[in-house]
Design a protein around this motif. Structure first.
Motif: not given
Length: 155
Positions: A67, A76, A78, A94-96, A103, A126-129, A147
Motif C-alpha cells: 500500500l 493511494n 496498491v 491487487a486490490q484497493l 474499490s 482503506v483496505k488493501y489485498w 494484505g
C-alpha cells in the motif's frame, strides 16, 4: 596487418553490443517489479505506508502486497509483487478498497506483478489485498493471499 585490424574492430563491436544488451534487459526487469516504479508510472512519487506478505496457508511466502501513498496527487496505490512463480504467467491480483467509496482491482495472468490500482481516499480509511495463484486461471491452482481486510491508514 590490415586484416588483423579489421578483425579486431569487428570483435570490439560485437563485444560492445553484447555487453550493452544484457544489463539493459536485466535492469528493466528489476525496475519493472519495484512497487515505487510501478505506482510512479503516473509521474508521481509514492512511498510505502504498509505492506504484507502474500503467503500460502502453509506459511510459504509467494510475494508482497504494498500500500503506497503519494502526497503529490493525494492517491493511494496498491501493487502485488511476486517473488515466487516469477516469469510464469499466474493469476495475480491487487486490490484497493476505500471506505464509503470505490474499490479498484487489477487481476490477470502476470509474470511479475499486478497493479497498479490507484484511488483518492482523503479523509477515508482503506483496505488493501493481493493474491498470487499457482496456476494461470485462478481456479485450478492454490492461492497465496495477503494484505489488510480491516480499515486502516485513515486520513
Amino acid at each position: 596487418m590490415r586484416v588483423a585490424f579489421k578483425r579486431a574492430g569487428l570483435i570490439m563491436a560485437m563485444a560492445a553490443s553484447a555487453f550493452v544488451a544484457v544489463p539493459a534487459t536485466a535492469q528493466a526487469a528489476a525496475t519493472a517489479a519495484s512497487p515505487a516504479a510501478v505506482c510512479g508510472a503516473d509521474g508521481y512519487s509514492y512511498s510505502v505506508v504498509a505492506s504484507a506478505p502474500v503467503k500460502f496457508s502453509s506459511g510459504t511466502v509467494a510475494g508482497t502486497v504494498y500500500l503506497m501513498y503519494s502526497s503529490g496527487n493525494g492517491k493511494n496505490c496498491v501493487v502485488t509483487v511476486k517473488t515466487s512463480y516469477t516469469g510464469s504467467a499466474t493469476f495475480t491480483t491487487a486490490q484497493l478498497m476505500i471506505q464509503n467509496g470505490n474499490s479498484y482491482v487489477d487481476q490477470g495472468n502476470y509474470t511479475s506483478y499486478a497493479g497498479p490500482v490507484r484511488g483518492s481516499a482523503a479523509g477515508k480509511c482503506v483496505k488493501y489485498w493481493g493474491t498470487i495463484n499457482t496456476g494461470p486461471d485462478g481456479q485450478a491452482g492454490i492461492n497465496a493471499t495477503g494484505g489488510r481486510m480491516s480499515w486502516g491508514n485513515c486520513g
